[in-house]
Motif scaffolding. Structure first.
Motif, PDB file in Angstrom:
ATOM      1  N   THR A 158     -18.823 -25.185 -17.071  1.00 53.90           N
ATOM      2  CA  THR A 158     -17.495 -25.625 -16.646  1.00 53.90           C
ATOM      3  C   THR A 158     -17.006 -24.778 -15.478  1.00 53.90           C
ATOM      4  O   THR A 158     -16.438 -25.300 -14.505  1.00 53.90           O
ATOM      5  CB  THR A 158     -16.496 -25.529 -17.812  1.00 53.90           C
ATOM      6  OG1 THR A 158     -16.931 -26.374 -18.877  1.00 53.90           O
ATOM      7  CG2 THR A 158     -15.101 -25.944 -17.381  1.00 53.90           C
ATOM      8  N   ALA A 159     -17.219 -23.458 -15.560  1.00 54.24           N
ATOM      9  CA  ALA A 159     -16.802 -22.559 -14.473  1.00 54.24           C
ATOM     10  C   ALA A 159     -17.522 -22.907 -13.179  1.00 54.24           C
ATOM     11  O   ALA A 159     -16.905 -22.931 -12.095  1.00 54.24           O
ATOM     12  CB  ALA A 159     -17.083 -21.107 -14.862  1.00 54.24           C
ATOM     13  N   VAL A 168      -9.917 -18.051  -8.339  1.00 56.80           N
ATOM     14  CA  VAL A 168      -9.513 -17.197  -9.457  1.00 56.80           C
ATOM     15  C   VAL A 168      -9.802 -17.916 -10.772  1.00 56.80           C
ATOM     16  O   VAL A 168     -10.344 -17.334 -11.724  1.00 56.80           O
ATOM     17  CB  VAL A 168      -8.012 -16.839  -9.364  1.00 56.80           C
ATOM     18  CG1 VAL A 168      -7.519 -16.222 -10.674  1.00 56.80           C
ATOM     19  CG2 VAL A 168      -7.771 -15.873  -8.208  1.00 56.80           C
ATOM     20  N   GLY A 169      -9.470 -19.204 -10.839  1.00 57.30           N
ATOM     21  CA  GLY A 169      -9.715 -19.973 -12.054  1.00 57.30           C
ATOM     22  C   GLY A 169     -11.182 -20.014 -12.430  1.00 57.30           C
ATOM     23  O   GLY A 169     -11.546 -19.890 -13.606  1.00 57.30           O
ATOM     24  N   ALA A 170     -12.052 -20.197 -11.443  1.00 56.32           N
ATOM     25  CA  ALA A 170     -13.488 -20.218 -11.716  1.00 56.32           C
ATOM     26  C   ALA A 170     -13.944 -18.904 -12.335  1.00 56.32           C
ATOM     27  O   ALA A 170     -14.723 -18.885 -13.302  1.00 56.32           O
ATOM     28  CB  ALA A 170     -14.255 -20.500 -10.428  1.00 56.32           C
ATOM     29  N   ARG A 171     -13.458 -17.780 -11.791  1.00 58.23           N
ATOM     30  CA  ARG A 171     -13.845 -16.474 -12.339  1.00 58.23           C
ATOM     31  C   ARG A 171     -13.341 -16.316 -13.761  1.00 58.23           C
ATOM     32  O   ARG A 171     -14.027 -15.759 -14.622  1.00 58.23           O
ATOM     33  CB  ARG A 171     -13.306 -15.334 -11.464  1.00 58.23           C
ATOM     34  CG  ARG A 171     -13.996 -15.190 -10.133  1.00 58.23           C
ATOM     35  CD  ARG A 171     -13.831 -13.797  -9.553  1.00 58.23           C
ATOM     36  NE  ARG A 171     -14.659 -12.817 -10.235  1.00 58.23           N
ATOM     37  CZ  ARG A 171     -15.935 -12.557  -9.949  1.00 58.23           C
ATOM     38  NH1 ARG A 171     -16.544 -13.226  -8.988  1.00 58.23           N
ATOM     39  NH2 ARG A 171     -16.607 -11.646 -10.620  1.00 58.23           N
ATOM     40  N   LEU A 172     -12.111 -16.776 -14.019  1.00 57.61           N
ATOM     41  CA  LEU A 172     -11.553 -16.626 -15.363  1.00 57.61           C
ATOM     42  C   LEU A 172     -12.277 -17.482 -16.383  1.00 57.61           C
ATOM     43  O   LEU A 172     -12.438 -17.095 -17.543  1.00 57.61           O
ATOM     44  CB  LEU A 172     -10.067 -16.986 -15.337  1.00 57.61           C
ATOM     45  CG  LEU A 172      -9.153 -16.023 -14.576  1.00 57.61           C
ATOM     46  CD1 LEU A 172      -7.738 -16.576 -14.508  1.00 57.61           C
ATOM     47  CD2 LEU A 172      -9.148 -14.642 -15.224  1.00 57.61           C
ATOM     48  N   ILE A 173     -12.705 -18.658 -15.980  1.00 53.90           N
ATOM     49  CA  ILE A 173     -13.421 -19.547 -16.902  1.00 53.90           C
ATOM     50  C   ILE A 173     -14.833 -19.029 -17.165  1.00 53.90           C
ATOM     51  O   ILE A 173     -15.340 -19.113 -18.293  1.00 53.90           O
ATOM     52  CB  ILE A 173     -13.473 -20.981 -16.342  1.00 53.90           C
ATOM     53  CG1 ILE A 173     -12.058 -21.555 -16.202  1.00 53.90           C
ATOM     54  CG2 ILE A 173     -14.293 -21.888 -17.269  1.00 53.90           C
ATOM     55  CD1 ILE A 173     -11.998 -22.851 -15.416  1.00 53.90           C
ATOM     56  N   PHE A 174     -15.491 -18.475 -16.146  1.00 50.70           N
ATOM     57  CA  PHE A 174     -16.845 -17.959 -16.351  1.00 50.70           C
ATOM     58  C   PHE A 174     -16.800 -16.811 -17.364  1.00 50.70           C
ATOM     59  O   PHE A 174     -16.033 -15.859 -17.202  1.00 50.70           O
ATOM     60  CB  PHE A 174     -17.442 -17.459 -15.032  1.00 50.70           C
ATOM     61  CG  PHE A 174     -18.887 -17.065 -15.155  1.00 50.70           C
ATOM     62  CD1 PHE A 174     -19.885 -18.020 -15.224  1.00 50.70           C
ATOM     63  CD2 PHE A 174     -19.254 -15.730 -15.222  1.00 50.70           C
ATOM     64  CE1 PHE A 174     -21.221 -17.669 -15.354  1.00 50.70           C
ATOM     65  CE2 PHE A 174     -20.579 -15.355 -15.351  1.00 50.70           C
ATOM     66  CZ  PHE A 174     -21.567 -16.330 -15.423  1.00 50.70           C
TER      67      PHE A 174
END
Length: 342
Positions: free
Chosen positions: A175-176, A268-274
């Protein structure tokens, strides 16, 4: 720690400095000599990496970024010296008091502004625009671990938890990566718009020798990347530790120096989801398996803590993205079932 007295002897023999008092600066060993404070850091990178990081440090100091540690060479002029049997670098912490009045968020925004476009000619320090490939490689390694562990006849409690939770975290990583491509559009980032970042920024990442010497920045932590790296990792720490007060303070302070664009929030969202914390724990455990029984027990405790806070963490992330990217952060990104904790 070496034999009592050996550390002090090494410091005097190599640097001509008297060790008046030893300190522990987080994971690093340091000391006071007269009124000056020093910290030792293991030399983990090649010299060409170090030269780039030191150049960044000098440039940032020249632009007015406060409190950057300075490398000290030994009496023979060498940067790297063996202390307590380990190749190490010695840094002197700034002597002056920090009178800038800047909070961590404001100082970080200043660093990002002044470090813009300083591209290193060292590939390992150049992380800008490469998140997708890095994440794919790390998840492929975890898939290999999963296959190996699944074939074992005897499995530890850690192994069982890994096998049970891996499909969920693999899904979260996918998902990330999908978010990184579709929302963050990493492939469209303009070249040379990265800046000086940190390997893993979090509250308190900058060292303090005492109440008058705050926010000391260590050049060995510098890398070249998009500012979303530092912002995302700071928020990851806040959400994992449930420190929403610092999150608010940090974002407000950072925004006084840098504007948050939609693509910044998407990255930022991608990093938080990963699931970086999970990935790092699995890597550390299985790459060092069997070397230390105490470490195995510590890993098991950390694993349980990670699982216990997963639901709350993802709620924080989804709320953050709904607040900042309401059109992008609608339900389908966060509907995956997370009720796996036993």
């Amino acid at each position: 720690m070496g034999v009592p007295g050996m550390f002090e002897k090494n410091i005097y023999d190599q640097y001509g400095l008297y060790c008046d008092e030893k300190y522990q600066f987080g994971q690093y060993e340091g000391f006071r000599s007269g009124s000056r404070f020093y910290v030792l850091m293991p030399s983990l990178r090649r010299h060409d990496h170090l030269w780039v990081q030191l150049e960044w440090a000098e440039r940032l100091k020249g632009r007015g970024v406060p409190q950057i540690a300075e490398l000290v060479t030994d009496t023979a002029g060498n940067m790297v010296t063996r202390v307590d049997g380990v190749q190490q670098l010695l840094f002197q912490l700034p002597e002056e008091e920090d009178r800038s009045g800047l909070s961590e968020g404001e100082a970080l925004a200043m660093m990002h502004e002044f470090g813009d476009g300083w591209v290193p000619e060292v590939n390992d320090l150049h992380l800008y625009g490469r998140w997708l490939s890095f994440w794919e490689t790390r998840m492929e390694q975890l898939e290999a671990f999963h296959h190996t562990i699944d074939q074992r006849l005897q499995k530890t409690a850690f192994d069982q938890q890994f096998l049970y939770t891996f499909p969920y975290y693999l899904g979260r990583a996918e998902t990330a990566m999908q978010w990184l491509v579709e929302e963050g559009k990493e492939h469209t980032l303009p070249p040379f718009h990265g800046t000086v970042n940190h390997t893993r920024f979090k509250p308190g990442a900058w060292m303090a020798a005492d109440e008058n010497r705050t926010q000391v920045k260590l050049p060995l932590s510098f890398v070249y990347d998009h500012p979303a790296r530092d912002v995302g990792e700071c928020l990851r720490y806040c959400y994992e530790q449930d420190d929403l007060a610092f999150e608010t303070e940090f974002l407000e302070a950072y925004a006084r120096g840098q504007t948050f664009q939609p693509q910044m929030w998407a990255l930022v969202g991608a990093r938080l989801i990963f699931p970086l914390t999970y990935v790092e724990l699995m890597e550390e455990h299985y790459l060092n398996e069997g070397t230390n029984e105490d470490r195995t027990k510590t890993d098991e405790v950390q694993f349980e803590q990670l699982l216990e806070r997963e639901e709350r963490y993802m709620q924080r992330v989804s709320q953050c993205l709904r607040d900042t990217l309401p059109r992008s952060a609608e339900g389908h990104w966060f509907m995956r079932d997370r009720s796996f904790v036993q």
